[in-house]
Every structure is written in structure tokens, then in C-alpha cells.
Design an enzyme around this catalytic site. Structure first.
Site, PDB file in Angstrom:
ATOM      1  N   ASP A  39       1.049  -1.129   0.003  1.00  0.00           N
ATOM      2  CA  ASP A  39       0.052   0.108   0.152  1.00  0.00           C
ATOM      3  C   ASP A  39       0.939   1.176  -0.130  1.00  0.00           C
ATOM      4  OD1 ASP A  39      -1.502   2.188   0.696  1.00  0.00           O
ATOM      5  OD2 ASP A  39      -2.769   1.000   1.924  1.00  0.00           O
ATOM      6  N   GLU A 132       1.852   2.749  13.046  1.00  0.00           N
ATOM      7  CA  GLU A 132       0.860   2.510  11.866  1.00  0.00           C
ATOM      8  C   GLU A 132      -0.297   1.699  12.652  1.00  0.00           C
ATOM      9  OE1 GLU A 132      -1.838   1.349  10.317  1.00  0.00           O
ATOM     10  OE2 GLU A 132      -0.790   0.307   8.932  1.00  0.00           O
ATOM     11  N   GLU A 141     -10.074  -2.514  15.446  1.00  0.00           N
ATOM     12  CA  GLU A 141      -8.740  -3.159  16.134  1.00  0.00           C
ATOM     13  C   GLU A 141      -8.450  -2.478  17.334  1.00  0.00           C
ATOM     14  OE1 GLU A 141      -5.314  -3.722  13.766  1.00  0.00           O
ATOM     15  OE2 GLU A 141      -6.312  -4.251  11.890  1.00  0.00           O
ATOM     16  N   HIS A 283      -5.383   0.295   1.264  1.00  0.00           N
ATOM     17  CA  HIS A 283      -5.856  -1.073   1.505  1.00  0.00           C
ATOM     18  C   HIS A 283      -7.000  -0.992   2.783  1.00  0.00           C
ATOM     19  CE1 HIS A 283      -3.342  -0.601   5.157  1.00  0.00           C
ATOM     20  NE2 HIS A 283      -4.058  -1.606   5.770  1.00  0.00           N
TER      21      HIS A 283
HETATM   22  C1  LIG Z   1      -1.137  -2.493  11.018  1.00  0.00           C
HETATM   23  S1  LIG Z   1       0.457  -3.332  11.738  1.00  0.00           S
HETATM   24  C2  LIG Z   1       1.851  -2.324  11.420  1.00  0.00           C
HETATM   25  C3  LIG Z   1       3.236  -3.162  11.021  1.00  0.00           C
HETATM   26  C4  LIG Z   1       4.195  -2.198  10.539  1.00  0.00           C
HETATM   27  N1  LIG Z   1       4.398  -0.922  11.521  1.00  0.00           N
HETATM   28  C5  LIG Z   1       3.984  -1.463   9.323  1.00  0.00           C
HETATM   29  O1  LIG Z   1       3.986  -0.198   9.413  1.00  0.00           O
HETATM   30  O2  LIG Z   1       4.299  -2.177   8.262  1.00  0.00           O
HETATM   31  C6  LIG Z   1       0.326  -3.442  13.359  1.00  0.00           C
HETATM   32  C7  LIG Z   1       1.326  -4.239  14.242  1.00  0.00           C
HETATM   33  O3  LIG Z   1       1.304  -3.971  15.610  1.00  0.00           O
HETATM   34  C8  LIG Z   1       1.393  -5.271  16.439  1.00  0.00           C
HETATM   35  N2  LIG Z   1       0.582  -4.801  17.514  1.00  0.00           N
HETATM   36  C9  LIG Z   1      -0.923  -4.379  17.958  1.00  0.00           C
HETATM   37  N3  LIG Z   1      -0.859  -4.222  19.054  1.00  0.00           N
HETATM   38  C10 LIG Z   1       0.256  -4.423  19.765  1.00  0.00           C
HETATM   39  C11 LIG Z   1       0.697  -4.447  21.270  1.00  0.00           C
HETATM   40  N4  LIG Z   1      -0.376  -3.960  22.192  1.00  0.00           N
HETATM   41  N5  LIG Z   1       1.859  -4.723  21.330  1.00  0.00           N
HETATM   42  C12 LIG Z   1       2.485  -5.156  20.455  1.00  0.00           C
HETATM   43  N6  LIG Z   1       2.617  -5.204  19.255  1.00  0.00           N
HETATM   44  C13 LIG Z   1       1.293  -4.629  18.956  1.00  0.00           C
HETATM   45  C14 LIG Z   1       0.664  -6.349  15.547  1.00  0.00           C
HETATM   46  O4  LIG Z   1       1.145  -7.484  15.702  1.00  0.00           O
HETATM   47  C15 LIG Z   1       1.114  -5.779  14.047  1.00  0.00           C
HETATM   48  O5  LIG Z   1       2.165  -6.179  13.598  1.00  0.00           O
END
Ligand SMILES: C[S@@+](CC[C@H](N)C(=O)[O-])C[C@H]1O[C@@H](n2cnc3c(N)ncnc32)[C@H](O)[C@@H]1O
Length: 348
Positions: A39, A132, A141, A283
Site C-alpha cells: 500500500d 501504523e 482493532e 488497503h
Molecule cells: C498495522 S500493523 C503495522 C506493522 C508495521 N508497523 C508496518 O507499518 O508495516 C500493526 C502491528 O502492531 C502489532 N501490535 C498491535 N498491538 C500491539 C501491542 N499491544 N503490542 C505489541 N504489538 C502490537 C501487530 O502485531 C502488528 O504487527
């Protein structure tokens, strides 16, 4: 601080409830990260916002909340950060470690596995948070809760959050054909009456791309959040909207989208992007709420109402959304065409 370290997780998966396990498992697979990386509106906006603000990042300690494959951590490291800490609960962080090493950034980036709420960071405070976190309809989420936890516990006073402004918008939408097909399908499934599914289908917002030519009212900003000050409680909101029909048509539902803005130096234009139907594909697509009524509109007829959005009680990553509306049609047949409604939705 010198090594990219992913040791044992600070959070054991079996300590998480079923919803949390399911949520973090969904980020284990590379496919979801591939979709996010590809994206370009999303990923290049982060890269541009960081690269255009090198001075902010120079010599600073940065926390990447939910680092996934490490892409934002590497953008920050490449743009002068003294050190970046990437935290993620999902096993994808093991791949992030390999990628960071392969790209020669192990001395600049520390990766920690676990929930952000459970890990012990190697720094007491950080200068910048990057994340993000956005979901469908912005808040699906509930990952913003985690970013706010990071802000309240780790960000220095006056520190920066990338991005730091976001807003949700709505407009009216003509989509008779698709709405009809989606609901009528259940009337006759291989000759059987499947109509008990219809109320369930109606309750679920549709995430899909919408042709901008189908948007047939003015638009309205429902709410905006400033991440520097917003609280978790503010994320459960109730907002009024007022839309004006632009042409003779049907309003079958509301389309919603969100806009994002990053911090910028004084006098500089901030990097922004929109997930609306008028903008380049992302996306996140758009989220459509089909109304119970198909509103027959004439130019300048008014659709006003209130949208309430609260985290679901059972699973706070889901959203309970309610839309109450009053469609006020004018002209000789205005009374006949006017409608009031109250529709509930669950995003899960
Ligand atoms: C939308 S993805 C973004 C991934 C990356 N930053 C990118 O921009 O490609 C969100 C990520 O946050 C992680 N995540 C969500 N809540 C979390 C938490 N409370 N502690 C650690 N990781 C978390 C998820 O496992 C996921 O890999």
C-alpha cells in the site's frame, strides 16, 4: 545500545484471551504485511513524513509501536535517529530481526517481542513515537489504545507522535444494485429460503472500494483526534452529521473514510493522506453502512443524524456503531419521501 535483539516474548501467548490470541496471530503471516507494505499511499506517507522531518529525528530515541516487519523503524534509523526500539507481539518480529540485520541496521534498532504494555524498554523515555495503528473505520482493532499507552508512559514532554492527527468523515451513497444483490441473495440459495441471514448481513458494515461518482451528498467530518491529547475514553464517541443531497437519486447508505496527518516543522506542509473514495486506493478501502431505508432524494434535501461508536463489550477490538437519522425531503412530495431511522451495526 547495540544489538537487534529478539529474545523471549515479554507476553506469553497463552496468557492472552481468545480474542487477543486471534488478533496477534493474524499478524504472524507475511501476507498481511505484504498487503500493508504494498500500500504505497500508506507506506510512502510514513517514509515522506520521516524523511521530510530529518531534523526532528536526528539524534533522537524513537519507539515504533507494533513494528511488524520493521519498515518504520528502518525509515527512522535511516533518517538520523540515534536509536529505534521496535516492539511487536506477533512472530513477524522474528522476520523483522533478519531484515534489520540484512540491511545493516542492527546497531541502530532494538527489537522486542511482547505486548507494548508488558515489555521493558531499554530507555525510560523516548523522543518520538511512530506507529501504523489505523484499522477499518479508523478505530477497528483498537490499536490506538496501545499508542496512547506508549505516549502516556514513555514519551518525553513535548515529544512527537507520527502521525498525530486523524479524522473520520461520512457522506451519502447510491448503491442500490449492490445493496439489493447482497440482501436478496439470501432469499433463494439453491432454491432454499436463507432469509434468517438477512438481519445479520444488514448489521455488518461493508469494507470495499466505492466509486466516487456514487457519492451523492455533501460530506461531513464526524470527529477528529489529536493524538497528543486524546484519551482512550474519547475514542468512544457520539457525533452529529448533516448532509445535503446533490442530485435526484437514492441514498442507500453512508460511506465513511478517514484522513491522516503527520507533524511538520513550522511553515512546512504536513504529509497527509486520505482513504476516501476521492483519493488513491489504500488497503483500508472505505466502510459502507447500508441504511434500512432507501432514501429518495432531490437536490438540497437534508439527511441529518447522529453516529455513535463504542468498543464492543465482549471484544474491545470490535466496534458497536449506531446511526440514527432524519431524512428531511422538501418539495410537494417532501412529506412522503421523508424518513426517520435508527440502525445498529457491529464491526468484527
Ligand atoms: C498495522 S500493523 C503495522 C506493522 C508495521 N508497523 C508496518 O507499518 O508495516 C500493526 C502491528 O502492531 C502489532 N501490535 C498491535 N498491538 C500491539 C501491542 N499491544 N503490542 C505489541 N504489538 C502490537 C501487530 O502485531 C502488528 O504487527
Amino acid at each position: 545500545m547495540s544489538k537487534t535483539t529478539v529474545t523471549d516474548s515479554a507476553t506469553q501467548k497463552n496468557e492472552l484471551n481468545e480474542f487477543e490470541q486471534h488478533y496477534f496471530t493474524s499478524y504472524d503471516h507475511f501476507g498481511i504485511h505484504e498487503e500493508m507494505l504494498q500500500d504505497t499511499v500508506r507506506t510512502l506517507s510514513y517514509r515522506n513524513a520521516i524523511a521530510q522531518n530529518k531534523d526532528f529525528f536526528k539524534g533522537k530515541v524513537v519507539l515504533d509501536v507494533g513494528c511488524g516487519t520493521g519498515i518504520l523503524s528502518m525509515f527512522a534509523a535511516k533518517n538520523g535517529a540515534k536509536h529505534v526500539i521496535g516492539v511487536d507481539m506477533s512472530s513477524i518480529i522474528e522476520m523483522a530481526k533478519q531484515i534489520v540485520e540484512l540491511n545493516g541496521l542492527s546497531d541502530k534498532i532494538t527489537l522486542l517481542r511482547g505486548k507494548l504494555e508488558d515489555v521493558v524498554l531499554p530507555y525510560k523515555k523516548v523522543d518520538i513515537i511512530i506507529s501504523e495503528w489505523m484499522g477499518y473505520f479508523l478505530l477497528y482493532e483498537s490499536m490506538l489504545d496501545t499508542v496512547l499507552y506508549a505516549r502516556d508512559n514513555y514519551l518525553v514532554k513535548g515529544g512527537l507522535i507520527f502521525p498525530d492527527k486523524c479524522s473520520i468523515h461520512v457522506a451519502g451513497l447510491e448503491d442500490s444494485k449492490y445493496k439489493g444483490e447482497k440482501l436478496n441473495y439470501w432469499q433463494d440459495v439453491y432454491g432454499f429460503d436463507y432469509s434468517p441471514f438477512i438481519p445479520l448481513v444488514k448489521r455488518e458494515p461493508l469494507v470495499d472500494t466505492v466509486d466516487n461518482s456514487c457519492v451523492n451528498t455533501t460530506k461531513c467530518k464526524l470527529i477528529e483526534f489529536d493524538l497528543n491529547t486524546v484519551t482512550i475514553a474519547d475514542l468512544a464517541f457520539k457525533s452529529k452529521f448533516k448532509l445535503q443531497a446533490k442530485r435526484q437519486d437514492f441514498i442507500n447508505g453512508l460511506i465513511s473514510w478517514f484522513d491522516i496527518e503527520f507533524p511538520a516543522a513550522k511553515g512546512m506542509n504536513p504529509v497527509t493522506f486520505s482513504t476516501g473514495a476521492h483519493a488513491t486506493y489504500t488497503h483500508w478501502k472505505q466502510t459502507v453502512f447500508y441504511l434500512e431505508d432507501d432514501l429518495e432524494c432531490e437536490p438540497n434535501d437534508v439527511l441529518e443524524g447522529q453516529l455513535t461508536c463504542v468498543p464492543n463489550e465482549k471484544n474491545n477490538r470490535d466496534l458497536d456503531i449506531n446511526i440514527s437519522y432524519y431524512f428531511k425531503a422538501s418539495g410537494p412530495d417532501g412529506k412522503e419521501r421523508s424518513r426517520k431511522g435508527n440502525n445498529s451495526f457491529v464491526m468484527h
